[in-house]
Design a protein around this motif. Structure first.
Motif, PDB file in Angstrom:
ATOM      1  N   LEU A 117      -2.420  17.987  -5.933  1.00 25.51           N
ATOM      2  CA  LEU A 117      -3.203  16.383  -5.764  1.00 25.51           C
ATOM      3  C   LEU A 117      -3.929  16.084  -6.853  1.00 25.51           C
ATOM      4  O   LEU A 117      -5.156  16.606  -6.956  1.00 25.51           O
ATOM      5  N   ILE A 118      -3.628  15.019  -7.590  1.00 27.67           N
ATOM      6  CA  ILE A 118      -4.301  14.729  -8.813  1.00 27.67           C
ATOM      7  C   ILE A 118      -5.021  13.116  -8.409  1.00 27.67           C
ATOM      8  O   ILE A 118      -4.372  12.619  -8.309  1.00 27.67           O
ATOM      9  N   VAL A 129       0.985  -1.057  -0.066  1.00 22.37           N
ATOM     10  CA  VAL A 129       0.118  -0.030   0.089  1.00 22.37           C
ATOM     11  C   VAL A 129       0.864   1.225  -0.169  1.00 22.37           C
ATOM     12  O   VAL A 129       1.644   1.482   0.779  1.00 22.37           O
ATOM     13  N   GLU A 130       0.820   2.180  -0.983  1.00 19.64           N
ATOM     14  CA  GLU A 130       1.359   3.298  -1.086  1.00 19.64           C
ATOM     15  C   GLU A 130       0.399   4.596  -0.582  1.00 19.64           C
ATOM     16  O   GLU A 130      -0.714   4.513  -0.920  1.00 19.64           O
ATOM     17  N   TRP A 131       1.126   5.354   0.005  1.00 20.27           N
ATOM     18  CA  TRP A 131       0.475   6.610   0.506  1.00 20.27           C
ATOM     19  C   TRP A 131       1.127   7.753  -0.126  1.00 20.27           C
ATOM     20  O   TRP A 131       2.295   8.154   0.256  1.00 20.27           O
ATOM     21  N   VAL A 132       0.261   8.834  -0.708  1.00 17.57           N
ATOM     22  CA  VAL A 132       0.836   9.955  -0.809  1.00 17.57           C
ATOM     23  C   VAL A 132       0.218  11.261  -0.086  1.00 17.57           C
ATOM     24  O   VAL A 132      -0.992  10.907   0.182  1.00 17.57           O
ATOM     25  N   GLU A 133       0.696  12.366  -0.051  1.00 15.29           N
ATOM     26  CA  GLU A 133       0.274  13.352   0.785  1.00 15.29           C
ATOM     27  C   GLU A 133       0.737  14.929   0.540  1.00 15.29           C
ATOM     28  O   GLU A 133       1.764  14.903   0.008  1.00 15.29           O
ATOM     29  N   ILE A 134      -0.233  15.705   0.374  1.00 14.71           N
ATOM     30  CA  ILE A 134       0.129  17.088   0.151  1.00 14.71           C
ATOM     31  C   ILE A 134      -0.218  17.748   1.230  1.00 14.71           C
ATOM     32  O   ILE A 134      -1.129  17.435   2.122  1.00 14.71           O
ATOM     33  N   GLN A 135       0.477  18.889   1.303  1.00 21.17           N
ATOM     34  CA  GLN A 135       0.083  19.899   2.301  1.00 21.17           C
ATOM     35  C   GLN A 135      -0.904  20.847   1.473  1.00 21.17           C
ATOM     36  O   GLN A 135      -1.462  20.683   0.327  1.00 21.17           O
ATOM     37  N   ASN A 160      -7.696   2.158  -9.864  1.00 26.57           N
ATOM     38  CA  ASN A 160      -7.700   1.638  -8.593  1.00 26.57           C
ATOM     39  C   ASN A 160      -8.679   2.047  -7.669  1.00 26.57           C
ATOM     40  O   ASN A 160      -8.684   3.337  -7.713  1.00 26.57           O
ATOM     41  N   ARG A 161      -9.244   1.439  -6.707  1.00 29.44           N
ATOM     42  CA  ARG A 161      -9.774   1.997  -5.547  1.00 29.44           C
ATOM     43  C   ARG A 161      -8.693   2.716  -4.706  1.00 29.44           C
ATOM     44  O   ARG A 161      -7.763   2.140  -4.348  1.00 29.44           O
ATOM     45  N   GLN A 162      -9.053   3.771  -4.431  1.00 27.72           N
ATOM     46  CA  GLN A 162      -7.899   4.324  -3.299  1.00 27.72           C
ATOM     47  C   GLN A 162      -8.667   5.080  -2.327  1.00 27.72           C
ATOM     48  O   GLN A 162      -9.639   5.646  -2.440  1.00 27.72           O
ATOM     49  N   VAL A 163      -8.173   5.049  -1.015  1.00 24.59           N
ATOM     50  CA  VAL A 163      -8.815   5.766   0.009  1.00 24.59           C
ATOM     51  C   VAL A 163      -8.266   7.432  -0.131  1.00 24.59           C
ATOM     52  O   VAL A 163      -7.228   7.794  -0.856  1.00 24.59           O
ATOM     53  N   LEU A 164      -9.218   8.384   0.422  1.00 25.31           N
ATOM     54  CA  LEU A 164      -8.858   9.641   0.553  1.00 25.31           C
ATOM     55  C   LEU A 164      -8.907  10.282   1.924  1.00 25.31           C
ATOM     56  O   LEU A 164     -10.072  10.004   2.471  1.00 25.31           O
ATOM     57  N   LYS A 165      -8.136  11.011   2.271  1.00 27.32           N
ATOM     58  CA  LYS A 165      -8.541  11.921   3.518  1.00 27.32           C
ATOM     59  C   LYS A 165      -8.310  13.325   3.258  1.00 27.32           C
ATOM     60  O   LYS A 165      -7.276  13.510   2.556  1.00 27.32           O
ATOM     61  N   LEU A 166      -9.266  14.126   3.208  1.00 27.05           N
ATOM     62  CA  LEU A 166      -9.262  15.517   3.021  1.00 27.05           C
ATOM     63  C   LEU A 166      -9.448  16.391   4.117  1.00 27.05           C
ATOM     64  O   LEU A 166     -10.618  16.293   5.021  1.00 27.05           O
ATOM     65  N   ASP A 167      -8.595  17.323   4.206  1.00 27.44           N
ATOM     66  CA  ASP A 167      -8.964  18.325   5.220  1.00 27.44           C
ATOM     67  C   ASP A 167      -8.954  19.791   4.717  1.00 27.44           C
ATOM     68  O   ASP A 167      -8.055  20.112   4.330  1.00 27.44           O
ATOM     69  N   THR A 168     -10.169  20.298   4.894  1.00 28.47           N
ATOM     70  CA  THR A 168     -10.170  21.837   4.190  1.00 28.47           C
ATOM     71  C   THR A 168     -10.481  22.896   5.366  1.00 28.47           C
ATOM     72  O   THR A 168     -11.243  22.466   6.270  1.00 28.47           O
ATOM     73  N   ASN A 169     -10.222  23.968   4.997  1.00 27.07           N
ATOM     74  CA  ASN A 169     -10.341  25.061   5.712  1.00 27.07           C
ATOM     75  C   ASN A 169     -11.493  25.756   5.145  1.00 27.07           C
ATOM     76  O   ASN A 169     -11.636  27.346   5.245  1.00 27.07           O
ATOM     77  N   GLY A 170     -12.389  25.217   4.566  1.00 30.17           N
ATOM     78  CA  GLY A 170     -13.597  25.713   3.705  1.00 30.17           C
ATOM     79  C   GLY A 170     -13.615  25.086   2.659  1.00 30.17           C
ATOM     80  O   GLY A 170     -12.842  25.265   1.656  1.00 30.17           O
ATOM     81  N   PRO A 171     -14.479  24.019   2.303  1.00 26.22           N
ATOM     82  CA  PRO A 171     -14.560  23.376   0.977  1.00 26.22           C
ATOM     83  C   PRO A 171     -14.988  24.296   0.019  1.00 26.22           C
ATOM     84  O   PRO A 171     -15.618  25.209   0.262  1.00 26.22           O
ATOM     85  N   TYR A 172     -14.227  24.270  -1.198  1.00 28.22           N
ATOM     86  CA  TYR A 172     -14.241  25.346  -1.965  1.00 28.22           C
ATOM     87  C   TYR A 172     -14.281  24.449  -3.529  1.00 28.22           C
ATOM     88  O   TYR A 172     -13.240  24.563  -4.267  1.00 28.22           O
ATOM     89  N   THR A 173     -15.211  23.926  -3.692  1.00 29.97           N
ATOM     90  CA  THR A 173     -15.334  22.801  -4.733  1.00 29.97           C
ATOM     91  C   THR A 173     -15.956  23.417  -6.193  1.00 29.97           C
ATOM     92  O   THR A 173     -16.879  24.098  -6.106  1.00 29.97           O
ATOM     93  N   HIS A 174     -15.054  23.389  -7.338  1.00 27.16           N
ATOM     94  CA  HIS A 174     -15.426  24.245  -8.586  1.00 27.16           C
ATOM     95  C   HIS A 174     -15.485  22.970  -9.464  1.00 27.16           C
ATOM     96  O   HIS A 174     -14.762  21.880  -9.571  1.00 27.16           O
TER      97      HIS A 174
END
Lengths: 136, 136
Positions: free
Chosen positions: A56-57, A1-7, A118-132
């Motif tokens: 993060l793509i 299992v590989e895990w990638v992370e961005i700030q 592939n199925r991938q898990v995602l953790k997302l942390d926003t200071n205000g979701p700002y989806t476009h």
């Protein structure tokens, strides 16, 4: 299992429809890296290149779904192999654009990405979701 | 600061365009609660009502944005007051639908929601992002 992370940065969910081709890839990347979707320290909206921020793509073919009755169908989506090809190009062009940007290089920002199909898990942390939603 | 939290279930980002009215609300709720977007223990896709799962509703007016050059514009979005009205109705109808569903009541599933027009933080944890766009 590989895990990638961005700030701090931009999360891109991408889906290719049938008919998408290579010519489109640099146009999409150029738009997404330059559109003013990121809030800087002063509360102004700037591009992720100007922030500068990480990218993060995430391949997200489900975005091409249409509801038919109670079921989702994905008939408009590109064939899997072609989609993988475009996705890989998309990642490469993003990496090149960030690498060519002095501000980004100096700040050491990162491009990370999920794997296609592939199925991938995602953790997302926003200071205000700002989806476009941006269509090409 | 108030914090709401759901367990396994459906996250709805909602944006109302100009011209949306009250009649649309029950139709949207009915669709979203019944469309098969949730994976059950056997790996089958079922509705959030059949899962049964929690529902988190997030007002997300930015979804109505269109890129003009490098800036996002939101001209298609409904006026703020009308949007708040429709959003409140949307939450209420969701709550009623879940309360009227025996399986949901028995399982004690929850409807939680953000507040309209305020910045809110979001933490999301998925076992495979599975994002769909449904227009009405």
């Amino acid at each position: 299992v590989e895990w990638v992370e961005i700030q701090r940065g931009l999360v891109i969910y991408i889906c290719f429809f049938k008919g998408a081709d290579e010519d489109l890839v640099p146009k999409i990347v150029n738009m997404l890296l330059n559109v003013k979707l990121s809030e800087n320290e002063s509360g102004e909206y700037v591009s992720v290149l100007d922030l500068p921020g990480d990218v993060l793509i995430i391949p997200q073919a489900t975005l091409g779904g249409k509801a038919k009755g109670r079921k989702m169908q994905y008939h408009a989506n590109i064939e899997k192999e072609k989609g993988l090809e475009l996705y890989s190009q998309f990642v490469t062009v993003c990496e090149k654009e960030l690498a060519a940007n002095a501000k980004c290089m100096e700040a050491g920002v990162l491009v990370k990405h999920g794997t296609y199909g592939n199925r991938q898990v995602l953790k997302l942390d926003t200071n205000g979701p700002y989806t476009h939603l941006i269509e090409f």
